[in-house]
Design an enzyme around this catalytic site. Sequence first.
Site, PDB file in Angstrom:
ATOM      1  N   GLY A  20       9.919  -1.101  42.515  1.00 13.88           N
ATOM      2  CA  GLY A  20       9.793  -0.424  43.781  1.00 13.88           C
ATOM      3  C   GLY A  20       8.316   0.065  44.027  1.00 13.88           C
ATOM      4  O   GLY A  20       7.600   0.085  43.095  1.00 13.88           O
ATOM      5  N   ASP A 111      12.395  14.278  52.243  1.00 14.23           N
ATOM      6  CA  ASP A 111      12.466  14.927  53.059  1.00 14.23           C
ATOM      7  C   ASP A 111      13.812  14.746  54.096  1.00 14.23           C
ATOM      8  O   ASP A 111      13.758  15.698  55.094  1.00 14.23           O
ATOM      9  CB  ASP A 111      10.947  14.731  54.025  1.00 14.23           C
ATOM     10  CG  ASP A 111      10.798  13.241  54.521  1.00 14.23           C
ATOM     11  OD1 ASP A 111      11.242  12.516  53.752  1.00 14.23           O
ATOM     12  OD2 ASP A 111      10.618  13.276  55.684  1.00 14.23           O
ATOM     13  N   TYR A 133      21.598   7.976  54.864  1.00 14.08           N
ATOM     14  CA  TYR A 133      20.292   7.764  54.142  1.00 14.08           C
ATOM     15  C   TYR A 133      20.391   9.295  53.295  1.00 14.08           C
ATOM     16  O   TYR A 133      20.304   9.665  52.213  1.00 14.08           O
ATOM     17  CB  TYR A 133      19.226   7.311  54.519  1.00 14.08           C
ATOM     18  CG  TYR A 133      18.026   7.633  53.349  1.00 14.08           C
ATOM     19  CD1 TYR A 133      18.061   6.836  52.398  1.00 14.08           C
ATOM     20  CD2 TYR A 133      17.064   8.254  53.653  1.00 14.08           C
ATOM     21  CE1 TYR A 133      16.893   6.838  51.510  1.00 14.08           C
ATOM     22  CE2 TYR A 133      15.914   8.522  52.928  1.00 14.08           C
ATOM     23  CZ  TYR A 133      15.937   7.769  51.760  1.00 14.08           C
ATOM     24  OH  TYR A 133      14.846   8.041  50.976  1.00 14.08           O
ATOM     25  N   LYS A 137      21.227  10.966  49.514  1.00 15.73           N
ATOM     26  CA  LYS A 137      20.086  11.546  48.642  1.00 15.73           C
ATOM     27  C   LYS A 137      20.330  12.798  48.272  1.00 15.73           C
ATOM     28  O   LYS A 137      20.446  13.387  47.220  1.00 15.73           O
ATOM     29  CB  LYS A 137      18.923  11.221  49.104  1.00 15.73           C
ATOM     30  CG  LYS A 137      18.378   9.983  49.612  1.00 15.73           C
ATOM     31  CD  LYS A 137      18.092   9.032  48.350  1.00 15.73           C
ATOM     32  CE  LYS A 137      17.013   9.836  47.503  1.00 15.73           C
ATOM     33  NZ  LYS A 137      16.711   8.879  46.077  1.00 15.73           N
ATOM     34  N   TRP A 158       7.441   9.317  53.405  1.00 17.36           N
ATOM     35  CA  TRP A 158       6.793   8.440  53.902  1.00 17.36           C
ATOM     36  C   TRP A 158       5.857   7.960  52.848  1.00 17.36           C
ATOM     37  O   TRP A 158       4.298   7.692  52.855  1.00 17.36           O
ATOM     38  CB  TRP A 158       5.795   8.740  54.864  1.00 17.36           C
ATOM     39  CG  TRP A 158       6.283   8.856  56.206  1.00 17.36           C
ATOM     40  CD1 TRP A 158       7.780   8.882  56.604  1.00 17.36           C
ATOM     41  CD2 TRP A 158       5.843   9.024  57.601  1.00 17.36           C
ATOM     42  NE1 TRP A 158       8.066   8.913  57.811  1.00 17.36           N
ATOM     43  CE2 TRP A 158       7.014   9.145  58.531  1.00 17.36           C
ATOM     44  CE3 TRP A 158       4.648   9.294  58.047  1.00 17.36           C
ATOM     45  CZ2 TRP A 158       6.759   9.165  59.949  1.00 17.36           C
ATOM     46  CZ3 TRP A 158       4.531   9.472  59.542  1.00 17.36           C
ATOM     47  CH2 TRP A 158       5.476   9.383  60.154  1.00 17.36           C
TER      48      TRP A 158
HETATM   49  N1  NAP Z   1       9.617   5.205  50.928  1.00 16.56           N
HETATM   50  C1  NAP Z   1       9.744   6.366  51.291  1.00 16.56           C
HETATM   51  O1  NAP Z   1       9.049   6.623  52.336  1.00 16.56           O
HETATM   52  C2  NAP Z   1      10.536   7.449  50.650  1.00 16.56           C
HETATM   53  C3  NAP Z   1      10.361   8.755  51.340  1.00 16.56           C
HETATM   54  C4  NAP Z   1      11.015   9.842  50.463  1.00 16.56           C
HETATM   55  C5  NAP Z   1      11.547   9.468  49.711  1.00 16.56           C
HETATM   56  N2  NAP Z   1      11.654   8.462  48.901  1.00 16.56           N
HETATM   57  C6  NAP Z   1      12.500   8.381  47.730  1.00 16.56           C
HETATM   58  O2  NAP Z   1      11.492   7.777  46.758  1.00 16.56           O
HETATM   59  C7  NAP Z   1      12.197   6.730  45.811  1.00 16.56           C
HETATM   60  C8  NAP Z   1      11.399   5.754  45.629  1.00 16.56           C
HETATM   61  O3  NAP Z   1      11.124   4.894  47.008  1.00 16.56           O
HETATM   62  P1  NAP Z   1      10.484   3.423  46.878  1.00 16.56           P
HETATM   63  O4  NAP Z   1       9.721   3.656  48.273  1.00 16.56           O
HETATM   64  O5  NAP Z   1       9.720   3.267  45.808  1.00 16.56           O
HETATM   65  O6  NAP Z   1      11.684   2.412  47.356  1.00 16.56           O
HETATM   66  P2  NAP Z   1      11.753   0.925  47.215  1.00 16.56           P
HETATM   67  O7  NAP Z   1      10.281   0.524  47.288  1.00 16.56           O
HETATM   68  O8  NAP Z   1      12.587   0.628  48.337  1.00 16.56           O
HETATM   69  O9  NAP Z   1      12.180   0.562  45.834  1.00 16.56           O
HETATM   70  C9  NAP Z   1      13.653   0.913  45.552  1.00 16.56           C
HETATM   71  C10 NAP Z   1      13.837   0.651  44.170  1.00 16.56           C
HETATM   72  O10 NAP Z   1      15.320   0.465  43.875  1.00 16.56           O
HETATM   73  C11 NAP Z   1      15.940  -0.572  43.417  1.00 16.56           C
HETATM   74  N3  NAP Z   1      17.280  -0.754  43.734  1.00 16.56           N
HETATM   75  C12 NAP Z   1      17.934  -0.709  45.007  1.00 16.56           C
HETATM   76  N4  NAP Z   1      19.052  -0.826  44.793  1.00 16.56           N
HETATM   77  C13 NAP Z   1      19.517  -1.039  43.563  1.00 16.56           C
HETATM   78  C14 NAP Z   1      20.566  -1.205  42.976  1.00 16.56           C
HETATM   79  N5  NAP Z   1      21.776  -1.463  43.453  1.00 16.56           N
HETATM   80  N6  NAP Z   1      20.594  -1.334  41.553  1.00 16.56           N
HETATM   81  C15 NAP Z   1      19.370  -1.445  40.893  1.00 16.56           C
HETATM   82  N7  NAP Z   1      18.325  -1.008  41.463  1.00 16.56           N
HETATM   83  C16 NAP Z   1      18.314  -0.938  43.084  1.00 16.56           C
HETATM   84  C17 NAP Z   1      15.267  -1.724  44.027  1.00 16.56           C
HETATM   85  O11 NAP Z   1      15.141  -2.733  43.479  1.00 16.56           O
HETATM   86  P3  NAP Z   1      15.043  -4.173  43.838  1.00 16.56           P
HETATM   87  O12 NAP Z   1      13.420  -4.615  43.894  1.00 16.56           O
HETATM   88  O13 NAP Z   1      15.729  -5.217  43.012  1.00 16.56           O
HETATM   89  O14 NAP Z   1      15.722  -4.200  45.431  1.00 16.56           O
HETATM   90  C18 NAP Z   1      13.605  -1.070  43.960  1.00 16.56           C
HETATM   91  O15 NAP Z   1      13.000  -1.320  42.506  1.00 16.56           O
HETATM   92  C19 NAP Z   1      13.559   6.568  46.411  1.00 16.56           C
HETATM   93  O16 NAP Z   1      14.486   7.194  45.673  1.00 16.56           O
HETATM   94  C20 NAP Z   1      13.286   7.114  47.727  1.00 16.56           C
HETATM   95  O17 NAP Z   1      14.748   7.709  48.380  1.00 16.56           O
HETATM   96  C21 NAP Z   1      11.161   7.226  49.461  1.00 16.56           C
END
Ligand code: NAP
Length: 292
Positions: A20, A111, A133, A137, A158
């Site tokens: 991710g 957030d 969502y 979380k 973000w």
């Molecule tokens: N992006 C944002 O804006 C944001 C904001 C606030 C908090 N967060 C939090 O930060 C963290 C990282 O976010 P990110 O942006 O890096 O997310 P991301 O790019 O969407 O990556 C999510 C990761 O989770 C894996 N995943 C999803 N479903 C799965 C499953 N069933 N089994 C195993 N792996 C699974 C995905 O694997 P695949 O590659 O195989 O799909 C990917 O590696 C998350 O916990 C998110 O809630 C993100």
Amino acid sequence: MLNGPWDNKEVKILVTGASGTLGSALCEILKEKYQVLPLKRADLELSRSAEIIPVVTSLKPEIIIHTAAITDVDSCEENPGEAYTVNWLATMFLSRAAAELDATLLYISTDYVFDGERGNYMEHDPVNPIQVYGKSKLYGEIAVKENAEKHYIIRTSWVYGPGGRNFLSRLPGFPAGSELKVVADQTNKPTYSLDLAAMISRFIDLNPPWGIYHVTGSGETTPYGFASLVNELFGKEFELRPVSRKEFKRPARRPVNTTLSNFALERGLGLKMPDWQDGLRRFAEWWKKSEK
Ligand SMILES: NC(=O)c1ccc[n+]([C@@H]2O[C@H](COP(=O)([O-])OP(=O)(O)OC[C@H]3O[C@@H](n4cnc5c(N)ncnc54)[C@H](OP(=O)(O)O)[C@@H]3O)[C@@H](O)[C@H]2O)c1
């Protein structure tokens, strides 16, 4: 000054969601100092709860960074069962695995646990998620607190960066001159994935008190403001049209302002995240290099 108890190269850090946006940045940064165990979906499908404890305990990490989640907010709204299974239940089983190993668990949260009615939220302000969502979380946060004594909950917002899949990360890839409608009435703090990963690495070194920490880029903007700076830094010449959240019909509600105050990070640990504009500038530099 706080100092971690770690003899770095001896320490194994397991990173879930290693493919991710944040997970890949973490693996890149942490491998300089630690033994990193990158865990991808092919290694462990998190919706198969029964497999989580045996797989994770067999790897014997000292630290677990749980970044994996279903992050597509609209998909969570449309498939709540899947969202709760991966974002909540998997976190519950992972927390138990951490407890059985006496490992430290860092859970990456969001957030979106807040309703966004006021912004500038501190770590212990009352939570009130307004979509599946955010709820899924938040339940993950509760599971961490209930099961893993040695834990950090790191809330961010973000997140964008190399390999990212959300709108902010993909925006520089849109064709130059595109006409884009971009939301102008939602405020937040964009966070460059590599800045967040570097801060988490620093955090691990310091071994601060257990608890909740907000870690976002400094300063705030709207998606429109972000896209305007992308225009400038990436030379895209997008025709940007500001729209309201209401004009953009989407399955999940978006909060107006869920900006987080990095209070514990700044006042407790004396650390500061870079400005979001500075992060975006470095993303542009990375983008230009990767195009060559
Ligand atoms: N992006 C944002 O804006 C944001 C904001 C606030 C908090 N967060 C939090 O930060 C963290 C990282 O976010 P990110 O942006 O890096 O997310 P991301 O790019 O969407 O990556 C999510 C990761 O989770 C894996 N995943 C999803 N479903 C799965 C499953 N069933 N089994 C195993 N792996 C699974 C995905 O694997 P695949 O590659 O195989 O799909 C990917 O590696 C998350 O916990 C998110 O809630 C993100």
